[in-house]
Scaffold this active site. Structure first.
Site, PDB file in Angstrom:
ATOM      1  N   CYS A 401      -7.121  33.320  96.315  1.00 50.94           N
ATOM      2  CA  CYS A 401      -6.291  32.351  97.213  1.00 50.94           C
ATOM      3  C   CYS A 401      -4.838  32.103  96.852  1.00 50.94           C
ATOM      4  O   CYS A 401      -4.057  31.972  97.798  1.00 50.94           O
ATOM      5  CB  CYS A 401      -7.062  30.885  97.209  1.00 50.94           C
ATOM      6  N   ARG A 430     -14.725  35.901  86.396  1.00 51.63           N
ATOM      7  CA  ARG A 430     -15.244  34.807  86.012  1.00 51.63           C
ATOM      8  C   ARG A 430     -16.046  34.923  84.851  1.00 51.63           C
ATOM      9  O   ARG A 430     -16.799  35.637  84.817  1.00 51.63           O
ATOM     10  CB  ARG A 430     -16.072  34.039  87.133  1.00 51.63           C
ATOM     11  N   GLN A 448     -14.554  40.338  96.125  1.00 49.52           N
ATOM     12  CA  GLN A 448     -14.765  39.456  97.348  1.00 49.52           C
ATOM     13  C   GLN A 448     -14.296  40.009  98.672  1.00 49.52           C
ATOM     14  O   GLN A 448     -13.203  40.646  98.340  1.00 49.52           O
ATOM     15  CB  GLN A 448     -14.180  38.136  97.253  1.00 49.52           C
ATOM     16  N   ASP A 450     -12.424  39.079 100.829  1.00 45.89           N
ATOM     17  CA  ASP A 450     -11.870  37.572 100.646  1.00 45.89           C
ATOM     18  C   ASP A 450     -10.873  37.969 101.844  1.00 45.89           C
ATOM     19  O   ASP A 450     -10.049  38.981 102.387  1.00 45.89           O
ATOM     20  CB  ASP A 450     -11.102  37.549  99.528  1.00 45.89           C
ATOM     21  N   HIS A 452      -7.977  35.079 103.832  1.00 45.07           N
ATOM     22  CA  HIS A 452      -7.504  33.576 104.308  1.00 45.07           C
ATOM     23  C   HIS A 452      -6.516  33.254 105.423  1.00 45.07           C
ATOM     24  O   HIS A 452      -5.807  34.364 105.857  1.00 45.07           O
ATOM     25  CB  HIS A 452      -6.712  33.134 102.976  1.00 45.07           C
ATOM     26  N   LYS A 535     -17.313  23.079 104.624  1.00 48.15           N
ATOM     27  CA  LYS A 535     -17.574  24.458 104.754  1.00 48.15           C
ATOM     28  C   LYS A 535     -18.768  24.738 105.517  1.00 48.15           C
ATOM     29  O   LYS A 535     -19.753  23.918 105.651  1.00 48.15           O
ATOM     30  CB  LYS A 535     -17.799  24.779 103.223  1.00 48.15           C
ATOM     31  N   HIS A 581     -10.728  29.886 104.132  1.00 48.47           N
ATOM     32  CA  HIS A 581     -11.287  30.887 103.262  1.00 48.47           C
ATOM     33  C   HIS A 581     -12.484  31.346 103.802  1.00 48.47           C
ATOM     34  O   HIS A 581     -13.521  30.649 104.334  1.00 48.47           O
ATOM     35  CB  HIS A 581     -11.641  30.221 101.775  1.00 48.47           C
TER      36      HIS A 581
END
Length: 730
Positions: A401, A430, A448, A450, A452, A535, A581
């Site tokens: 992000c 992580r 991910q 991912d 945005h 979410k 996200h």
RNA sequence: GCUGCUGUAGCUCAGUGGUAGAGCACUUCCUUGGUAAGGAAGAGGUCAUGGGUUCAAGUCCCAUCAGCAGCUCCA
């Protein structure tokens, strides 16, 4: 007299001392024998509980529960937990009881017991349980006031129960107990009338646990068991457990060569072997294409970012413990960093330590102007932090992000450019606790899918709608049709949330509206939202009934604020965008791991790493086989040819075991007629057909992303609805 | 991270202090076949790593690393 209303609406009169069991008795003795428990309104109670306690306005709404009712199974299992505890207390001395609730498919009981329990003890425990069940003594409920309850538990040397009454149950004036023979337990119930109702049970496993879940507290031993109303039900359950084990993606992944986790690379670091990588890239290509169609723009960002970036985003140092430690470009970086943390928590710190630090810093070439003159720790920390800002520190990125936020900031933005949808298959790292790592499902490096979306508040609804649609397409394309959405909303009473009241209200209403109109099965959970926004998570059920949390869509009011993101509106004023996200797969690792278990390794044609295995009958047909391989490869299929000097039976067996969807058996006859004797992994021989026909047939199956293998599994029927740990403990 | 269990050939595993084993896979040879295993020979191991006990350690002890189960955790 009590007035009781039965489920059919009829109202019957019973004496004041009536219990559900006596009501059942009055209907018929067979019913009385079948009664497990009862339900008054929404409350499940003992079949032996006197009903006068429920007398009030109007007749008592009573439903008798037999083994046909799902609630009865929970009652049975909880009673079985008592039986198991009783058996263990008989077998081993000095057992202190903790909690023994029901869980999905069974129950457990936590004990503090000096004897180290192991699988070798299960037979003895089960034998003792069998004796208790056979004797069929009743479960008798009684209540005590606080003093009496504490006295009773002390007399029974149940220290944990005493502690629980004094702490967890401090607000209760009256405490419920159940007695079964010599066994007495503090328990809210309800229970089955007597132990003979337990028809099938098994001690499953033993593991460590903690008193009230506190890892710093006392370590207990948790014994898991299961109980059912019939041997047949239990057997289906045990079969399903077996089936789940067979589907373990770690086993299948190794057998089929999908992925590997090598200790030398590092724990939690997934190596994608060619076949696993093929599946992943097919999924990525599919999603990429769909996203491009929907106006997303691909971006790339590096795997590192300066620590300051994550300080701005708020992820550092807040999540420091679950991140890989920072990389310091300067030799003294780690030293200064460690020393700041010592100064922040100076317990046991002495002057000599500081001297040592300064000497080390000097050796490492770190000049700290004014440090020795600064007196309060805060001033010294400020000087050290000043030094840090002048010396690069990087984090391997724990999320994408902040990078995407920077891309948004790369140019001034106008409302005309919104929504801006940036996507990247972004790999993040992580530092998960070692005990949490699990094959591909929980790793330390993950990618991910991912993206945005930066949009105006008014665009949130449409963007959310599009995202939900995309996620559904993704799930259904791999045959996951059974899912629901959990919508996490804020707790209206709390003030921990960022973003304006008005925006939250608008956003929550918009999400709710979209989910309602989508016809999706969704449930709203108040208080579950992240502090930065509401979410929606997709909870997906696989073909043996297990539930997975996969795709997610999250609104974020926080990062735009922290990164000072702005766009110019139609009013020529600056406004703050909303950030969404979203990740339909979640992570490629987890998704492919889940799919491996869902398909038990038998991927559908469109995802199979190898779609067709050509099996020449003998080496005489190898030339034709190789020619075919080229034709299929040119047509876009993933195909290999088995040129070994083995018999065709062996080639077919190997292809079957490798779960390849189709086998093309070719001999002289096929070579002669440009045809293929096609074999389907699932249904066997399909007969001989021209090559062009096979190309067409298999091409269609790929194009339509047809899923044929999942429906085969019949075990889904035995799986129950997932349930939270049952609330039959205080 | 905590507790417990485990670590032997590419894979699955046997091996209770005295010369390192099996099946499958692999290589070579024979076999040339019609829908789930044809036959033979060969090659393959610092028994996770490091210490210790012992005349002698894959085997017993300690530490480390890794895996598994459960607990705790997951922006």
């Amino acid at each position: 007299m009590l007035e009781i209303q039965l489920p059919d609406g009829s109202i019957v009169q019973h004496p004041d001392n009536a219990s559900p069991l006596s009501v059942a008795e009055s209907i018929g003795s067979r019913l009385a024998k079948a009664v497990i428990a009862a339900k008054v309104g929404d409350q499940v109670i003992d079949a032996t509980r006197p009903l006068h306690a429920f007398a009030g306005k109007g007749p008592i709404p009573l439903r008798l529960l037999t083994e046909k009712d799902p609630e009865a199974l929970g009652v049975l299992r909880h009673s079985c937990a008592h039986v198991m505890a009783r058996a263990i207390m008989r077998l081993f001395p000095n057992v202190s009881l903790a909690f023994g609730p029901t869980i999905n498919n069974g129950f457990y009981y936590d004990f503090d017991v000096p004897k180290k329990l192991s699988e070798d003890d299960f037979a003895a425990i089960e034998a003792e349980m069998a004796k208790i069940v056979e004797k069929g003594e009743p479960f008798e409920q009684f209540s005590l006031n606080r003093e009496q309850a504490i006295e009773l538990c002390s007399d029974m040397k149940q220290a944990l129960k005493v502690e629980h009454i004094q702490t967890g149950l401090a607000s209760h004036d009256s405490l419920g107990f159940y007695r079964q023979g010599e066994f007495v337990d503090l328990c809210r119930g309800p229970h089955i009338p007597d132990a003979s109702r337990i028809k099938a049970f098994k001690v499953m496993s033993v593991a460590g646990s903690y008193w009230k879940g506190d890892a710093s507290g006392k370590q207990l031993q948790r014994v898991y068991g299961t109980a059912w109303f019939s041997q047949k039900d239990m057997q289906s359950y045990l079969d399903q457990v077996e089936e789940a084990k067979k589907r373990d993606h770690r086993v299948i992944g190794k057998k089929l060569g999908l992925f590997q986790i090598s200790a030398e690379v590092g724990q939690g670091m997934c190596l994608w072997l060619p076949k696993g990588a093929r599946i992943r890239s097919l999924l990525e290509d599919f999603l990429r294409k769909e996203m491009l169609k929907r106006g997303y723009e691909p971006v790339y960002s590096p795997h590192l970012g300066r620590v300051e970036l994550y300080e701005t985003s708020g992820h550092f140092p807040y999540y420091r413990d679950s991140q890989f430690p920072p990389l310091f470009v300067s030799d003294a970086g780690a030293l200064v960093d460690a020393w700041i943390r010592r100064l922040e928590d100076p317990k046991g710190l002495q002057d000599v330590h500081e001297t040592a630090f300064l000497q080390s810093a000097e050796v490492l070439g770190c000049e700290l102007k004014g440090y020795d003159k600064a007196s309060p720790a805060a001033d010294r920390i400020a000087i050290l932090q000043q030094w840090q800002r002048q010396h690069e520190r990087y984090l391997v990125k724990p999320m994408n992000c902040p990078h995407h936020a920077q891309i948004f900031k790369a140019a001034p933005r106008s409302y005309k450019q919104l929504p801006l949808r940036l996507f990247e298959f972004g790999t993040v790292y992580r530092f998960e606790q070692t005990g949490e790592l699990n094959g591909m499902l929980r790793v330390r490096g993950l990618t991910q899918d991912d993206a945005h979306i930066f949009c105006t508040q008014d665009q949130v609804e449409q963007e959310f709608r599009n995202t939900i649609e995309l996620t559904r397409l993704v799930l259904e394309s791999v045959g996951l049709k059974d899912y629901r959405v959990q919508l996490s909303l804020r707790d209206p009473k709390s003030d921990k949330y960022v973003g304006s009241e008005e925006n939250w209200q608008k956003a929550e209403a918009a999400l709710r509206r979209v989910l309602t109109e989508s016809g999706l099965n969704f449930s709203a959970a108040e208080g579950e939202a992240a502090f930065y926004g509401p979410k929606a998570d997709f909870m997906v059920r696989d073909c043996i009934g297990r539930q997975w949390q996969l795709g997610t869509v999250q609104l974020d009011y926080n990062l735009p604020e922290r990164f000072q993101l702005e766009y110019v509106g139609a009013d020529n004023k600056t406004h703050r965008p909303v950030m969404i996200h979203r990740a339909p797969f979640g992570s490629m690792e987890r998704f492919v791991g889940m799919l491996t278990e869902h398909f038990a390794g038998a991927f559908p044609m469109w995802l199979a790493p190898e779609q067709i295995r050509i099996c020449p009958l003998s080496e005489k047909s190898n030339d034709y086989a190789v020619e075919l391989e080229k034709r299929f490869t040119d047509a876009g299929f993933r195909v290999t040819t088995d040129l070994r000097g083995a018999k065709v039976q062996a080639k077919i067996r190997d292809a079957q075991l490798e779960l390849i969807p189709y086998m093309a058996v070719v001999g002289p006859r096929e070579a002669e007629t440009q045809s293929i004797a096609l074999r389907d992994r699932i249904s066997g021989e399909l007969g001989t057909m021209p090559v062009t026909e096979v190309l067409e047939l298999l091409g269609t199956e790929v194009r339509e992303r047809r899923i044929r293998q999942v429906a085969e599994n019949k075990l889904a029927a035995v799986t129950e609805e997932p349930q939270e740990v049952a609330e039959n403990e205080y």
